[in-house]
Design a protein around this motif. Sequence first.
Motif, PDB file in Angstrom:
ATOM      1  N   GLY A  46     -50.311 -10.869 -97.072  1.00  0.00           N
ATOM      2  CA  GLY A  46     -51.540 -11.358 -97.708  1.00  0.00           C
ATOM      3  C   GLY A  46     -51.940 -10.494 -98.892  1.00  0.00           C
ATOM      4  N   HIS A  47     -51.811  -9.176 -98.743  1.00  0.00           N
ATOM      5  CA  HIS A  47     -52.092  -8.269 -99.870  1.00  0.00           C
ATOM      6  C   HIS A  47     -51.095  -8.517-101.001  1.00  0.00           C
ATOM      7  CE1 HIS A  47     -55.231  -6.084 -97.860  1.00  0.00           C
ATOM      8  NE2 HIS A  47     -54.425  -5.717 -96.867  1.00  0.00           N
ATOM      9  N   GLY A  48     -49.845  -8.750-100.634  1.00  0.00           N
ATOM     10  CA  GLY A  48     -48.820  -9.046-101.640  1.00  0.00           C
ATOM     11  C   GLY A  48     -49.118 -10.335-102.384  1.00  0.00           C
ATOM     12  N   ALA A  49     -49.582 -11.351-101.652  1.00  0.00           N
ATOM     13  CA  ALA A  49     -49.925 -12.632-102.284  1.00  0.00           C
ATOM     14  C   ALA A  49     -51.100 -12.460-103.240  1.00  0.00           C
ATOM     15  CB  ALA A  49     -50.232 -13.688-101.223  1.00  0.00           C
ATOM     16  N   ALA A  50     -52.087 -11.657-102.856  1.00  0.00           N
ATOM     17  CA  ALA A  50     -53.228 -11.397-103.744  1.00  0.00           C
ATOM     18  C   ALA A  50     -52.770 -10.653-105.000  1.00  0.00           C
ATOM     19  CB  ALA A  50     -54.293 -10.592-103.000  1.00  0.00           C
ATOM     20  N   ALA A  51     -51.884  -9.668-104.833  1.00  0.00           N
ATOM     21  CA  ALA A  51     -51.360  -8.927-105.981  1.00  0.00           C
ATOM     22  C   ALA A  51     -50.551  -9.841-106.890  1.00  0.00           C
ATOM     23  CB  ALA A  51     -50.510  -7.744-105.505  1.00  0.00           C
ATOM     24  N   LEU A  52     -49.754 -10.713-106.299  1.00  0.00           N
ATOM     25  CA  LEU A  52     -48.947 -11.658-107.069  1.00  0.00           C
ATOM     26  C   LEU A  52     -49.849 -12.585-107.888  1.00  0.00           C
ATOM     27  CD1 LEU A  52     -46.116 -12.847-107.652  1.00  0.00           C
ATOM     28  CD2 LEU A  52     -46.450 -14.295-105.663  1.00  0.00           C
ATOM     29  N   PHE A  55     -51.181 -10.682-110.811  1.00  0.00           N
ATOM     30  CA  PHE A  55     -50.144 -10.486-111.817  1.00  0.00           C
ATOM     31  C   PHE A  55     -49.969 -11.747-112.659  1.00  0.00           C
ATOM     32  CE2 PHE A  55     -45.913 -10.511-113.555  1.00  0.00           C
ATOM     33  CZ  PHE A  55     -45.768  -9.222-114.036  1.00  0.00           C
ATOM     34  N   ILE A  56     -49.867 -12.882-111.998  1.00  0.00           N
ATOM     35  CA  ILE A  56     -49.653 -14.146-112.706  1.00  0.00           C
ATOM     36  C   ILE A  56     -50.839 -14.480-113.606  1.00  0.00           C
ATOM     37  CG2 ILE A  56     -49.465 -16.645-112.346  1.00  0.00           C
ATOM     38  CD1 ILE A  56     -47.509 -15.958-110.064  1.00  0.00           C
ATOM     39  N   HIS A  57     -52.015 -14.024-113.219  1.00  0.00           N
ATOM     40  CA  HIS A  57     -53.203 -14.300-114.027  1.00  0.00           C
ATOM     41  C   HIS A  57     -53.492 -13.203-115.043  1.00  0.00           C
ATOM     42  CE1 HIS A  57     -54.393 -17.324-110.779  1.00  0.00           C
ATOM     43  NE2 HIS A  57     -53.847 -17.946-111.797  1.00  0.00           N
ATOM     44  N   GLY A  58     -52.501 -12.336-115.312  1.00  0.00           N
ATOM     45  CA  GLY A  58     -52.619 -11.425-116.440  1.00  0.00           C
ATOM     46  C   GLY A  58     -52.756  -9.947-116.149  1.00  0.00           C
ATOM     47  N   ILE A  62     -50.195  -3.783-111.643  1.00  0.00           N
ATOM     48  CA  ILE A  62     -50.419  -3.982-110.209  1.00  0.00           C
ATOM     49  C   ILE A  62     -49.857  -2.815-109.424  1.00  0.00           C
ATOM     50  CG2 ILE A  62     -49.743  -5.440-108.233  1.00  0.00           C
ATOM     51  CD1 ILE A  62     -51.688  -6.854-110.044  1.00  0.00           C
ATOM     52  N   ASP A  63     -50.618  -2.365-108.454  1.00  0.00           N
ATOM     53  CA  ASP A  63     -50.086  -1.444-107.446  1.00  0.00           C
ATOM     54  C   ASP A  63     -49.583  -2.329-106.309  1.00  0.00           C
ATOM     55  OD1 ASP A  63     -50.645   0.992-108.724  1.00  0.00           O
ATOM     56  OD2 ASP A  63     -52.723   0.929-108.036  1.00  0.00           O
ATOM     57  N   TRP A  64     -48.289  -2.681-106.389  1.00  0.00           N
ATOM     58  CA  TRP A  64     -47.715  -3.565-105.377  1.00  0.00           C
ATOM     59  C   TRP A  64     -47.714  -2.886-104.020  1.00  0.00           C
ATOM     60  CZ3 TRP A  64     -46.988  -8.446-106.639  1.00  0.00           C
ATOM     61  CH2 TRP A  64     -46.765  -8.780-107.976  1.00  0.00           C
ATOM     62  N   PRO A  65     -47.936  -3.647-102.975  1.00  0.00           N
ATOM     63  CA  PRO A  65     -47.758  -3.081-101.636  1.00  0.00           C
ATOM     64  C   PRO A  65     -46.307  -2.598-101.500  1.00  0.00           C
ATOM     65  CG  PRO A  65     -48.808  -5.241-101.512  1.00  0.00           C
ATOM     66  CD  PRO A  65     -48.346  -5.050-102.933  1.00  0.00           C
ATOM     67  N   ILE A 124     -41.875  -8.990-108.778  1.00  0.00           N
ATOM     68  CA  ILE A 124     -42.019  -7.556-108.501  1.00  0.00           C
ATOM     69  C   ILE A 124     -40.886  -6.806-109.184  1.00  0.00           C
ATOM     70  CG2 ILE A 124     -41.975  -5.752-106.743  1.00  0.00           C
ATOM     71  CD1 ILE A 124     -43.334  -7.686-104.825  1.00  0.00           C
ATOM     72  N   ILE A 125     -39.662  -7.227-108.939  1.00  0.00           N
ATOM     73  CA  ILE A 125     -38.488  -6.722-109.656  1.00  0.00           C
ATOM     74  C   ILE A 125     -38.149  -7.837-110.632  1.00  0.00           C
ATOM     75  CG2 ILE A 125     -36.106  -5.925-109.509  1.00  0.00           C
ATOM     76  CD1 ILE A 125     -36.682  -5.035-106.647  1.00  0.00           C
ATOM     77  N   GLY A 126     -38.630  -7.696-111.874  1.00  0.00           N
ATOM     78  CA  GLY A 126     -38.726  -8.782-112.835  1.00  0.00           C
ATOM     79  C   GLY A 126     -37.442  -9.322-113.416  1.00  0.00           C
ATOM     80  N   CYS A 127     -36.695 -10.076-112.633  1.00  0.00           N
ATOM     81  CA  CYS A 127     -35.452 -10.675-113.137  1.00  0.00           C
ATOM     82  C   CYS A 127     -35.729 -11.714-114.220  1.00  0.00           C
ATOM     83  CB  CYS A 127     -34.613 -11.251-112.004  1.00  0.00           C
ATOM     84  SG  CYS A 127     -35.494 -12.362-110.922  1.00  0.00           S
ATOM     85  N   HIS A 128     -36.973 -12.162-114.363  1.00  0.00           N
ATOM     86  CA  HIS A 128     -37.316 -13.069-115.465  1.00  0.00           C
ATOM     87  C   HIS A 128     -37.234 -12.342-116.806  1.00  0.00           C
ATOM     88  CE1 HIS A 128     -41.142 -11.135-114.389  1.00  0.00           C
ATOM     89  NE2 HIS A 128     -41.521 -11.354-115.637  1.00  0.00           N
ATOM     90  N   ARG A 129     -37.159 -11.013-116.791  1.00  0.00           N
ATOM     91  CA  ARG A 129     -37.088 -10.210-118.016  1.00  0.00           C
ATOM     92  C   ARG A 129     -35.660 -10.006-118.520  1.00  0.00           C
ATOM     93  NH1 ARG A 129     -40.830  -6.536-114.716  1.00  0.00           N
ATOM     94  NH2 ARG A 129     -42.818  -7.568-115.059  1.00  0.00           N
ATOM     95  N   VAL A 130     -34.699 -10.604-117.850  1.00  0.00           N
ATOM     96  CA  VAL A 130     -33.299 -10.452-118.248  1.00  0.00           C
ATOM     97  C   VAL A 130     -32.894 -11.683-119.059  1.00  0.00           C
ATOM     98  CG1 VAL A 130     -30.951 -10.007-117.479  1.00  0.00           C
ATOM     99  CG2 VAL A 130     -32.881  -9.142-116.137  1.00  0.00           C
TER     100      VAL A 130
END
Length: 160
Positions: A46-52, A55-58, A62-65, A124-130
């Motif tokens: 749940g904390h991860g979903a809130a962090a996600l 992140f998506i909203h800008g 983020i201090d990821w769990p 979290i590990i941004g493979c979209h950046r490749v």
Amino acid sequence: MAHAETDLGHFGVCALGGLITQIVLPGDNEPTSTGQPTASDRELAGHGAAALTQFIHGNHHIDWPPYNPRVLVTAPFYRKVLAQLSFVGPGETVTYGELARRAGNPRAVRAAAGACAANPLPIIIGCHRVLPATGGTVGGYRGGQELKRALLAREGYQEG
């Protein structure tokens, strides 16, 4: 699994053993089961979903769990690729070839792409950046090119 509803779609976050183990992108199949989550795992998800969602909203600071892709990634080279990818931050990009080089095998470009496709913790590990070395496209992404473009745009990347 905890859920994150965003304007980019429905995401899921899984946790096991006190670690975030998987992000489920819109359109993904059900998460890979690696065991039975405890109540604290469900809370962590749940904390991860809130962090996600943040992140998506800008909010890109983020201090990821606590997280660990090793639970689902067993190939040693894939682990090296994901470890190197974790150093590519929001707003930065890298090519598949550069990622392969950083992981210790500059000729393993396709394997680096395979590691990105198998990444259990996208965003979290941004493979979209490749990106591919050849210009003109953002390349493939398990969540689809539209999602990849949207994530990159929110991080300030301008295509073209």
